[in-house]
Design a protein around this motif. Structure first.
Motif, PDB file in Angstrom:
ATOM      1  N   ASN A   2       1.105  -4.731  -8.086  1.00  0.00           N
ATOM      2  CA  ASN A   2       2.128  -4.462  -7.081  1.00  0.00           C
ATOM      3  C   ASN A   2       1.492  -4.237  -5.720  1.00  0.00           C
ATOM      4  O   ASN A   2       0.292  -3.944  -5.605  1.00  0.00           O
ATOM      5  CB  ASN A   2       2.979  -3.264  -7.485  1.00  0.00           C
ATOM      6  CG  ASN A   2       2.157  -2.011  -7.680  1.00  0.00           C
ATOM      7  OD1 ASN A   2       1.693  -1.405  -6.733  1.00  0.00           O
ATOM      8  ND2 ASN A   2       1.972  -1.615  -8.940  1.00  0.00           N
ATOM      9  N   ALA A   3       2.321  -4.372  -4.674  1.00  0.00           N
ATOM     10  CA  ALA A   3       1.836  -4.281  -3.307  1.00  0.00           C
ATOM     11  C   ALA A   3       2.817  -3.515  -2.446  1.00  0.00           C
ATOM     12  O   ALA A   3       4.021  -3.476  -2.718  1.00  0.00           O
ATOM     13  CB  ALA A   3       1.624  -5.679  -2.722  1.00  0.00           C
ATOM     14  N   VAL A   4       2.288  -2.910  -1.385  1.00  0.00           N
ATOM     15  CA  VAL A   4       3.093  -2.330  -0.319  1.00  0.00           C
ATOM     16  C   VAL A   4       2.755  -3.090   0.958  1.00  0.00           C
ATOM     17  O   VAL A   4       1.574  -3.311   1.262  1.00  0.00           O
ATOM     18  CB  VAL A   4       2.811  -0.833  -0.128  1.00  0.00           C
ATOM     19  CG1 VAL A   4       3.572  -0.292   1.081  1.00  0.00           C
ATOM     20  CG2 VAL A   4       3.201  -0.056  -1.363  1.00  0.00           C
ATOM     21  N   PRO A  30      -0.019   1.375  -5.480  1.00  0.00           N
ATOM     22  CA  PRO A  30      -0.186  -0.058  -5.209  1.00  0.00           C
ATOM     23  C   PRO A  30      -1.585  -0.563  -5.527  1.00  0.00           C
ATOM     24  O   PRO A  30      -2.574   0.155  -5.375  1.00  0.00           O
ATOM     25  CB  PRO A  30       0.109  -0.162  -3.711  1.00  0.00           C
ATOM     26  CG  PRO A  30      -0.303   1.178  -3.176  1.00  0.00           C
ATOM     27  CD  PRO A  30       0.059   2.171  -4.257  1.00  0.00           C
ATOM     28  N   ASP A  31      -1.647  -1.809  -5.954  1.00  0.00           N
ATOM     29  CA  ASP A  31      -2.928  -2.489  -6.127  1.00  0.00           C
ATOM     30  C   ASP A  31      -3.376  -3.139  -4.827  1.00  0.00           C
ATOM     31  O   ASP A  31      -4.567  -3.360  -4.608  1.00  0.00           O
ATOM     32  CB  ASP A  31      -2.806  -3.562  -7.212  1.00  0.00           C
ATOM     33  CG  ASP A  31      -2.349  -2.983  -8.534  1.00  0.00           C
ATOM     34  OD1 ASP A  31      -3.108  -2.199  -9.125  1.00  0.00           O
ATOM     35  OD2 ASP A  31      -1.218  -3.296  -8.972  1.00  0.00           O
ATOM     36  N   ILE A  32      -2.398  -3.483  -3.975  1.00  0.00           N
ATOM     37  CA  ILE A  32      -2.667  -4.142  -2.702  1.00  0.00           C
ATOM     38  C   ILE A  32      -1.867  -3.419  -1.629  1.00  0.00           C
ATOM     39  O   ILE A  32      -0.685  -3.116  -1.824  1.00  0.00           O
ATOM     40  CB  ILE A  32      -2.246  -5.627  -2.729  1.00  0.00           C
ATOM     41  CG1 ILE A  32      -2.863  -6.356  -3.918  1.00  0.00           C
ATOM     42  CG2 ILE A  32      -2.629  -6.321  -1.421  1.00  0.00           C
ATOM     43  CD1 ILE A  32      -2.293  -7.751  -4.136  1.00  0.00           C
ATOM     44  N   VAL A  33      -2.494  -3.156  -0.475  1.00  0.00           N
ATOM     45  CA  VAL A  33      -1.796  -2.569   0.664  1.00  0.00           C
ATOM     46  C   VAL A  33      -2.020  -3.492   1.864  1.00  0.00           C
ATOM     47  O   VAL A  33      -3.167  -3.834   2.187  1.00  0.00           O
ATOM     48  CB  VAL A  33      -2.287  -1.152   0.983  1.00  0.00           C
ATOM     49  CG1 VAL A  33      -1.398  -0.517   2.052  1.00  0.00           C
ATOM     50  CG2 VAL A  33      -2.313  -0.284  -0.271  1.00  0.00           C
ATOM     51  N   ILE A  34      -0.928  -3.890   2.501  1.00  0.00           N
ATOM     52  CA  ILE A  34      -0.964  -4.891   3.567  1.00  0.00           C
ATOM     53  C   ILE A  34      -0.288  -4.323   4.800  1.00  0.00           C
ATOM     54  O   ILE A  34       0.705  -3.596   4.699  1.00  0.00           O
ATOM     55  CB  ILE A  34      -0.254  -6.180   3.116  1.00  0.00           C
ATOM     56  CG1 ILE A  34      -0.981  -6.779   1.913  1.00  0.00           C
ATOM     57  CG2 ILE A  34      -0.159  -7.206   4.248  1.00  0.00           C
ATOM     58  CD1 ILE A  34      -0.202  -7.839   1.183  1.00  0.00           C
ATOM     59  N   GLY A  35      -0.807  -4.649   5.984  1.00  0.00           N
ATOM     60  CA  GLY A  35      -0.180  -4.147   7.197  1.00  0.00           C
ATOM     61  C   GLY A  35      -0.387  -5.050   8.386  1.00  0.00           C
ATOM     62  O   GLY A  35      -1.362  -5.804   8.461  1.00  0.00           O
ATOM     63  N   ALA A  36       0.554  -4.968   9.314  1.00  0.00           N
ATOM     64  CA  ALA A  36       0.466  -5.660  10.601  1.00  0.00           C
ATOM     65  C   ALA A  36       0.645  -4.638  11.709  1.00  0.00           C
ATOM     66  O   ALA A  36       1.493  -3.753  11.617  1.00  0.00           O
ATOM     67  CB  ALA A  36       1.547  -6.737  10.709  1.00  0.00           C
TER      68      ALA A  36
END
Length: 263
Positions: A2-4, A30-36
């Protein structure tokens, strides 16, 4: 897996601190954390071990008022503070952030230990407010200009929590201009729409029902509004969790007891 995904949104980023606490309390890891943009700074802290309460403390700290002059220096100092407390060696999840490469405006994804001070500075470099940043021989600016919520970057996940600060825009005109610019860019570059949900991936959204503030609030810091945004993020995430909990039984490991929104 899962990701955020944390969107762009300037000072509205305090909302994401409330969201993170609600998710954390309910056992979501989360396994993946993404941001802009500002979401990239929050993502770096979360992926490297920041608790919801600690992220809120960072936002409530007056040193997070990076929008007063000299803005560039203040932003650099604050991001360095975050990176010093949450270095790559503390990683608990994969970290991916987006930058806008200049002059061609292509979106570049930077991963894990490569997410350093210049990368986060570039991802937050709002045009006209902050200067572009040179990294590895190229110039970059704000990762959220043409793609505020890079869902496609999480295509490897089976489930995505999408935290969109600008789902309810502070300015209809601004939202229209950004949408038009993104559409023209995709046509000219034949670039994929990174904001579209990946196929066969469950996406549940946490977003304010109404604008978090006015357009000028995006680039201002005030302790009262910071508290309000944190509280709103917590409430909205808790409500979204309740709506989606039957679809996510594998994540509900140890939900915490009932509590009020943080103050």
């Amino acid at each position: 897996m899962n990701a955020v995904v944390f969107s762009a949104g300037g000072a509205f980023g305090a909302y994401q601190a409330g969201v993170w606490q609600a998710l954390e309390e309910r056992g979501f890891q989360p396994d993946i954390v993404i941001g802009a943009s500002i979401g990239a700074v929050n993502a770096a802290a979360v992926a490297r071990g920041a608790t919801g309460r600690r992220l809120q403390q960072l936002w409530r700290d007056p040193r997070s008022n990076v929008f007063r002059r000299p803005r560039g220096r203040l932003l650099e100092t604050r991001i360095q503070d975050v990176l010093s407390e949450f270095p790559p060696s503390a990683a608990r999840a994969r970290l991916l952030v987006t930058l806008t490469r200049l002059p061609n405006t292509r979106i570049q994804v930077v991963r894990d230990e490569q997410v350093t001070l210049p990368v986060l500075l570039a991802s937050c470099a709002i045009p006209l407010a902050y200067a572009p940043v040179r990294w590895e021989g190229r110039w970059y600016c704000d990762g959220g200009i043409f793609c505020r919520l890079p869902l496609q970057v999480a295509a490897d996940a089976s489930e995505i929590v999408a935290v969109d600060l600008l789902a309810a825009p502070p300015s209809i005109l601004l939202r229209g201009l950004l949408a038009a610019a993104s559409s023209v860019r995709r046509v000219l570059l034949r670039a994929p729409d990174l904001m579209s949900a990946p196929r066969q991936v469950q996406v549940w959204r946490v977003e304010p029902a109404e604008p978090l503030g006015r357009l000028r609030d995006v680039v201002s810091w005030d302790p009262t509004t910071i508290d309000r945004w944190i509280d709103a993020g917590y409430r909205d995430a808790a409500a979204a969790w309740d709506r989606a909990r039957h679809a996510r039984p594998r994540h509900a490991k140890s939900p915490s007891a009932e509590r009020t929104a943080p103050t």
